[in-house]
Design a protein around this motif. Sequence first.
Motif, short mmCIF file in Angstrom:
data_model
loop_
_atom_site.label_atom_id
_atom_site.label_comp_id
_atom_site.label_asym_id
_atom_site.label_seq_id
_atom_site.Cartn_x
_atom_site.Cartn_y
_atom_site.Cartn_z
N HIS A 132 0.85 -1.20 0.00
CA HIS A 132 0.00 0.00 0.00
C HIS A 132 0.89 1.26 0.00
O HIS A 132 0.70 2.17 -0.81
N HIS A 136 1.63 4.35 -2.97
CA HIS A 136 1.57 5.81 -2.86
C HIS A 136 2.81 6.45 -3.49
O HIS A 136 2.72 7.46 -4.17
N TYR A 189 -3.77 11.37 2.38
CA TYR A 189 -4.18 11.46 0.99
C TYR A 189 -5.69 11.49 0.89
O TYR A 189 -6.40 11.12 1.83
N GLU A 194 -6.22 6.88 -1.72
CA GLU A 194 -6.19 5.70 -0.85
C GLU A 194 -6.66 4.46 -1.60
O GLU A 194 -6.06 3.40 -1.52
N HIS A 237 -4.50 6.92 6.68
CA HIS A 237 -4.98 6.28 5.44
C HIS A 237 -6.50 6.12 5.53
O HIS A 237 -6.99 5.03 5.79
ZN LIG Z 1 -2.60 5.23 2.28
#
Ligand SMILES: [Zn+2]
Length: 472
Positions: A132, A136, A189, A194, A237
């Motif tokens: 994850h 980003h 974000y 996300e 997140h």
């Molecule tokens: Zn994130």
Amino acid sequence: MSAGQPRIIAGLAAFLAVSVVLCLAQTQIVAPKNKYTPADDVKLGQQAARQVEQQLPIMNDPQVNDYLNRIGQRLVENIPPEFQHPEFHYTFTGVNVREINAFALPGVPMFINRGMIEKAHNEGEVAGVMSHELSHVALRHGTAQQTKATPYEVGQTAGKIIGSILGGGLGAVISTGSQVGFGTAFLHYSREYEKQADLLGTHIMASAGYDPHDMANVFRTIQQQGGSGAPQWLSDHPDPGNRVEYIDQEAQMLAVAPSPPDNGGFQTVRAYLARLAPAPSTEEATKSRNAGRTPTRGTPGTPDSRPNPANVPLPDSRLTTYDEGSLFRVSVPSNWRELPGTNSVTFAPDGAYGTIRGSSVFTHGMEIGVSRNESHDLKTATDELIQAIRQSNQRLSAPNGYERAPVGGRDGLHAVLTNVSDVTGASEVIEVYTAQLSDGSMFYALAVAPRDLYGAYSRVFTNVVGSIQFAR
Ligand SMILES: [Zn+2]
């Protein structure tokens, strides 16, 4: 040829077509518009990382970092080519704090909290969080967000990003004692980003041979954790809505590549972490590092914060008991602070600790920790410990043998050594206590006091060591 056959073939063709459509239904990811260059991302990341490294207890521990790098490089190799940037060099570094969290900055180390490994159920969950975060970075969400938001130049953006990572966040944690999340500027974000990071993350996991359902599982783990760590990760997140469901759905579309044979790395690193002194919370870690950093004399702003031994208060006769996680309990004078390190904890009064040339130092107090003992007897292990201490304290005397002294009901050894303090240039006394733990590792306590105060301190050291109770 019977009349039925063409129908069967037609049915099969339809089935194949549906399968193809299902495979293609893997969500297409398009990186958001970005007016910065990948080199800008690296520049911003490096500036932020330098500050992060000063403020957080980075683990310089090959056992942990090699493991994280093995997972990380496997994921990096499976970032789709359109999101690979030759400017980005990915490395992975552990942080000795207990909350589940990880954060990534472009072109610099990704930081993974020790608590992330300790609380995950398997390596796939660790890989889920890492992929994850990697997504980003690979999608360049940090600068894309700036592109969307403002006409700032890069220089100002750096100030803004660093400001909100360390100025705002850290300032707040010091003044109010609230939770801090590092990397907040890169991590806060939009929900759209996300979701992109979740989906690209599942694609990377599947090509790397990890079950992408483990990303959904780690979000479940984080939600179930409660406590201080979980809300921080979730606020860094934010859930775009139905997160666990859409991740599981996407995972079903993906063909998982064959995974390399599991060499038991997850279990090994967990067992290793369990032998270390427990990790502090981020708040404790940033507070103590900041406390140690506050210049007590000399020029403010210099990286070193030398101790100020002239103003050290005598040990309080009242004691405070600390429970060091699953390892031991100890009672120390109430005016000593608890300063957690990577494998050890130091208890010292104000003015007695700080940093010199980047190393932690203390002039009064005790460091207590656990070190691995590779199958030696206690005496050999104690010799090696003292040898290691002498490498950074070259004027430390060699021991004239040891006296037997039980610690917490275990067989133990005790030695009294002399040293010339790096801080004051004056003579100091160092007591070393060691004991064998039941899992084969070695417990140690190092007590330090200036020679002229040793009369007052030796009794305190005896009492502190006498208070130690092992949990195992
Ligand atoms: Zn994130």
